[in-house]
Design an enzyme around this catalytic site. Structure first.
Site, PDB file in Angstrom:
ATOM      1  N   GLU A  42      23.324  76.597  52.895  1.00 50.01           N
ATOM      2  CA  GLU A  42      23.965  75.391  52.367  1.00 50.01           C
ATOM      3  C   GLU A  42      25.212  75.007  53.164  1.00 50.01           C
ATOM      4  OE1 GLU A  42      24.814  76.325  48.295  1.00 50.01           O
ATOM      5  OE2 GLU A  42      25.602  78.295  48.788  1.00 50.01           O
ATOM      6  N   HIS A  89      28.243  79.261  39.354  1.00 50.94           N
ATOM      7  CA  HIS A  89      28.731  78.044  38.704  1.00 50.94           C
ATOM      8  C   HIS A  89      28.822  78.178  37.185  1.00 50.94           C
ATOM      9  CE1 HIS A  89      28.753  75.734  42.385  1.00 50.94           C
ATOM     10  NE2 HIS A  89      27.519  76.130  42.644  1.00 50.94           N
ATOM     11  N   ASP A 135      25.230  71.104  48.568  1.00 53.99           N
ATOM     12  CA  ASP A 135      26.318  71.671  49.369  1.00 53.99           C
ATOM     13  C   ASP A 135      26.056  71.478  50.860  1.00 53.99           C
ATOM     14  OD1 ASP A 135      27.899  72.393  47.249  1.00 53.99           O
ATOM     15  OD2 ASP A 135      27.250  74.470  47.217  1.00 53.99           O
TER      16      ASP A 135
END
Length: 199
Positions: free
Chosen positions: A120, A17, A146
Site C-alpha cells: 500500500e 484501524h 493507502d
C-alpha cells in the site's frame, strides 16, 4: 467471532484501524479456536512488539501493514517463525496447548503460520520483485486506498496510475506463486475489477 465462524472459511481481525485490546483479541482467538477455523490478524505495524503477542495468543496468521521496502518485509516475515527459519521469541502458551504439544511444535508452527504483508506504498511497489521473492512470505494484500494516497491521489482507486501499480503487484505475485488479495471499498464493480486483474 463465535457467531460468524461457522459461516466463513477464515476470519480477519483488524488491529490497525480498531481499538481491540490484547485481552479482547485473545478472547476472539479462543472462540475461533473452539470453532476450528483459522484466524488472521492484521497487526498495527511491523516489529516483534506487534507480531509476537498476537501469534502467542493463537493467531494462525499475520497481516503486516504499511511496509515500505523488501527489507521491512523480510524482517516482518522473520518475526513470524522460530529460529533457524526466523527470529520469533518463544513463549506460545495457547498455541502449544499450554505445553502439551511440546514435541515438534516449532516445526509445525514454522510450517503452519500464514505470513502476509500489505502492499500500500509506492516504495513497496517499486521493490515488489524483491518482496515476492522473500522466503516464507505466503501472501500479499493490496491496500488500494493507502496506495492511491502514497501515489498522490488519495481515494482515486481507479486512476490509471493506481491501477497500473496494482496490476504490476498482482502480476509479480502470481508469477512468483504468492497469493494476492485486496482490500476494497464497498463497491461490487471494484471487487469484480480486482478479480479480473488477477486477485
Amino acid at each position: 467471532c463465535d457467531a460468524l465462524a461457522d459461516s466463513v472459511d477464515f476470519l480477519w481481525i483488524d488491529q490497525e484501524h480498531t481499538t481491540i485490546n490484547p485481552e479482547t483479541l485473545r478472547n476472539h482467538l479462543l472462540a475461533i479456536r473452539g470453532r476450528s477455523k483459522p484466524a488472521l490478524v492484521r497487526v498495527g505495524g511491523p516489529g516483534a512488539e506487534q507480531i509476537k503477542p498476537v501469534l502467542d495468543a493463537g493467531a494462525h496468521g499475520i497481516i503486516v501493514p504499511q511496509l515500505e521496502s523488501a527489507e521491512q518485509v523480510r524482517q516482518a516475515v522473520s518475526q513470524c517463525r522460530y529460529p533457524p527459519a526466523g527470529c520469533r521469541g518463544f513463549g506460545p502458551l495457547i498455541p502449544t496447548d499450554y505445553g502439551r504439544q511440546g514435541s515438534g511444535y516449532v516445526e509445525r508452527a514454522n510450517a503452519g503460520i500464514f505470513a502476509a504483508v500489505m502492499i500500500e506504498t509506492a516504495g513497496a511497489v517499486e521493490e515488489i520483485a524483491e518482496i515476492v521473492a522473500t522466503p516464507g512470505l505466503d501472501s500479499l494484500v493490496l491496500g488500494p486506498y493507502d496506495l492511491s494516497g502514497s501515489l498522490g491521489m488519495l481515494g482515486d482507486v481507479e486512476h490509471p496510475t493506481v491501477v497500473a501499480a496494482m496490476e504490476h503487484v498482482i502480476s509479480a505475485a502470481r508469477e512468483a506463486g504468492v497469493y494476492v488479495g485486496s482490500g476494497m471499498p464497498i463497491d461490487a464493480d471494484f471487487a469484480a475489477n480486482q478479480v479480473r486483474r488477477g486477485v
